[in-house]
Design a protein around this motif. Structure first.
Motif, PDB file in Angstrom:
ATOM      1  N   ILE A  81       0.837  -1.197   0.000  1.00  0.00           N
ATOM      2  CA  ILE A  81       0.000   0.000   0.000  1.00  0.00           C
ATOM      3  C   ILE A  81       0.871   1.246   0.000  1.00  0.00           C
ATOM      4  N   VAL A  98      -6.157   4.173  -1.247  1.00  0.00           N
ATOM      5  CA  VAL A  98      -5.342   3.021  -0.888  1.00  0.00           C
ATOM      6  C   VAL A  98      -6.168   2.171   0.029  1.00  0.00           C
ATOM      7  N   ALA A  99      -6.181   0.922  -0.205  1.00  0.00           N
ATOM      8  CA  ALA A  99      -6.976   0.130   0.716  1.00  0.00           C
ATOM      9  C   ALA A  99      -6.588  -1.303   0.693  1.00  0.00           C
ATOM     10  N   VAL A 100      -7.422  -2.041   1.300  1.00  0.00           N
ATOM     11  CA  VAL A 100      -7.135  -3.416   1.579  1.00  0.00           C
ATOM     12  C   VAL A 100      -7.179  -4.257   0.315  1.00  0.00           C
ATOM     13  N   ALA A 102      -6.200  -7.396   0.462  1.00  0.00           N
ATOM     14  CA  ALA A 102      -5.767  -8.595   1.171  1.00  0.00           C
ATOM     15  C   ALA A 102      -5.935  -9.849   0.328  1.00  0.00           C
ATOM     16  N   ALA A 156     -28.984  -1.445  -5.760  1.00  0.00           N
ATOM     17  CA  ALA A 156     -29.740  -2.647  -5.421  1.00  0.00           C
ATOM     18  C   ALA A 156     -30.297  -2.446  -4.019  1.00  0.00           C
ATOM     19  N   ASN A 157     -31.185  -3.333  -3.638  1.00  0.00           N
ATOM     20  CA  ASN A 157     -31.776  -3.210  -2.296  1.00  0.00           C
ATOM     21  C   ASN A 157     -30.719  -3.350  -1.228  1.00  0.00           C
ATOM     22  N   ASN A 158     -31.047  -2.896  -0.048  1.00  0.00           N
ATOM     23  CA  ASN A 158     -30.225  -3.151   1.121  1.00  0.00           C
ATOM     24  C   ASN A 158     -28.835  -2.543   1.039  1.00  0.00           C
ATOM     25  N   GLY A 159     -28.705  -1.458   0.285  1.00  0.00           N
ATOM     26  CA  GLY A 159     -27.459  -0.717   0.350  1.00  0.00           C
ATOM     27  C   GLY A 159     -26.282  -1.360  -0.347  1.00  0.00           C
ATOM     28  N   TRP A 160     -26.516  -2.100  -1.404  1.00  0.00           N
ATOM     29  CA  TRP A 160     -25.367  -2.538  -2.179  1.00  0.00           C
ATOM     30  C   TRP A 160     -25.581  -2.170  -3.629  1.00  0.00           C
ATOM     31  N   LYS A 162     -24.777  -3.136  -7.919  1.00  0.00           N
ATOM     32  CA  LYS A 162     -24.246  -3.983  -8.983  1.00  0.00           C
ATOM     33  C   LYS A 162     -23.401  -3.095  -9.870  1.00  0.00           C
ATOM     34  N   LYS A 186     -13.479   3.903   1.629  1.00  0.00           N
ATOM     35  CA  LYS A 186     -13.524   2.446   1.759  1.00  0.00           C
ATOM     36  C   LYS A 186     -13.490   1.854   0.353  1.00  0.00           C
ATOM     37  N   THR A 210     -20.529  -7.131  -7.824  1.00  0.00           N
ATOM     38  CA  THR A 210     -21.364  -6.492  -6.811  1.00  0.00           C
ATOM     39  C   THR A 210     -20.459  -5.965  -5.718  1.00  0.00           C
ATOM     40  N   LEU A 212     -20.726  -4.245  -1.590  1.00  0.00           N
ATOM     41  CA  LEU A 212     -21.568  -3.870  -0.462  1.00  0.00           C
ATOM     42  C   LEU A 212     -21.320  -2.397  -0.149  1.00  0.00           C
TER      43      LEU A 212
END
Lengths: 236, 183
Positions: A81, A98-100, A102, A156-160, A162, A186, A210, A212
């Motif tokens: 990183i 910069v992020a994960v 992993a 999409a529903n529920n805060g995610w 596509k 993030k 997809t 989240l």
């Protein structure tokens, strides 16, 4: 509360359940006759319940058993990183791009069949059904690498979300990862591929994924190679 | 805390960065890995969580240091959030094929429990070592009075009275503690 006769009741020890049967009996006898200690009993019982919220592991010290492979892995990631930050320069790094990373590249690779879907530098990935309201499109061509990226971000529903992307004009042989970055910095990988050795300029690959992340949080989509270099980034 | 303050400077990183990761690993690695292993039920997954936790700690060193609770509490909270987020991400995938209004809403409120637990943890850290040790032995390690007395080198009667005063001291510490604890 500090008077000796109250302390004989050892309400705290009573709550913790560490008194002997005889001491318990004495404590209960005192509690029966003492409203002040009963009030304390209620408070300490509540506190006792809150103690249960702390994981017992919180009181282990030292490094994990079994050597420092995990440490070495973490250090490698941090080094990666850091070097990426230097490549990307201050503004992106400050935005937390910069992020994960992993996951090893293995996760999302599918071997580079760069399908012919036109020099897709406009709207990405047509879909059969009409796109829901709130769908966002973005595209960009990187001035340095020449790579292009077109992204469609579909709520999409529920805060995610596509994501459908078309990417092309990426130097052959590169292992590419697709990232979506939130306004808070993030970052989530949502796909990856290996650019075929015979990739043809002007042809694009189309990938779906997809993430989240709420559509309102999406700040940008980018293609990053396994060296951590951003090949192309498009603000959404 | 003293260690961590040195990291909050940005710039001139690399060597200091590695030292930060190393010191966090040496001090908190066992706790984090054990916690993550219990919650995930999977050592390999737990190692990934610990790795991500340490990377986040490195990236948000200021946040970690300025947190009103302990560094340990911050790390455990982050680890738990990572695990919850991953579980949620897994739970969410199937909605891609079955996206209906009856899809149950994803739980978003795990944070509060974590905040509470970390508030207790940081209050525990303000206790004297004597008080803290006796609570840890009795409550968290589930020791009997006799066992705790032998571990701590105290007469059993002292373990009892000390646990009583420790709980009262904890109540005072909880009352004095600022309510706000960073996630």
């Amino acid at each position: 509360m500090t008077a000796p006769e109250h302390d004989k009741a050892l309400v705290g020890a009573y709550v913790l359940g560490v008194l002997s049967p005889e001491e318990n009996t004495a404590a209960e006898a005192h509690l029966d006759s003492c409203p002040e200690c009963r009030r304390e009993l209620d408070e300490l019982r509540m506190l006792h319940d809150e103690l249960g919220e702390v994981p017992p592991e919180a009181f282990l010290d030292g490094p994990p058993d079994g050597g420092d492979l995990l440490l070495q892995r973490t250090l490698r990631e941090v080094r990666g990183i850091s070097s990426r930050q230097r490549v990307w320069g201050g503004s992106l790094a400050a935005a937390g791009l910069v992020a994960v990373v992993a996951l090893s590249v293995g996760a999302g690779v599918f071997v580079g069949n760069q399908t012919a879907s036109g020099p897709g530098n406009g709207v990405a990935a047509p879909t059969a059904s009409p796109l829901p309201p709130g769908t966002k499109h973005a595209s960009n061509v990187d001035a340095t690498t020449g790579a292009h990226l077109a992204a469609t971000v579909i709520p999409a529903n529920n805060g995610w979300v596509k994501l459908q992307v078309q990417a092309g004009d990426i130097a052959p042989g590169q292992r590419c990862k697709l990232f979506v970055t939130s306004k808070a910095g993030k970052q989530e990988q949502f796909g990856g591929w290996l650019v075929g050795a015979n990739a043809t300029p002007g042809k694009s690959i189309t990938l779906d994924g997809t993430a989240l992340m709420s559509i309102n949080d999406v700040a940008s989509v980018s293609v990053v190679n396994d060296q951590g270099q951003v090949l192309v980034n498009t603000p959404v | 805390m003293g260690i961590a303050e040195r990291w909050s400077r940005r710039g001139g990183r690399s060597a200091g960065d590695e030292a930060l990761i190393r010191s966090l690993y040496e001090e908190h690695g066992r706790s984090l890995l054990a916690y993550a292993t219990r919650l995930t039920g999977d050592r390999a997954a737990a190692e990934d969580v610990v790795q991500e936790t340490l990377v986040r700690a490195w990236k948000h060193a200021d946040d970690m240091v300025n947190n009103k609770g302990s560094v340990r509490g911050w790390l455990l909270t982050v680890a738990r959030n990572i695990i919850t987020d991953r579980a949620r991400a897994r739970a969410v995938r199937p909605t891609e094929v079955a996206e209906t209004p009856t899809t149950p809403p994803i739980q978003r409120d795990h944070a509060q429990g974590v905040v509470d637990s970390m508030a207790v943890l940081s209050a525990l850290n303000t206790l004297s070592a004597e008080h803290r040790d006796v609570l840890v032995e009795i409550y968290y390690r589930g020791k009997s009075v006799t066992e705790a007395a032998s571990t701590l080198g105290l007469p059993p009667g002292t373990v009892k009275s000390r646990s009583h005063y420790a709980l009262k001291a904890l109540r005072t510490a909880m009352a004095e503690q600022p309510a706000e604890v960073t996630r």
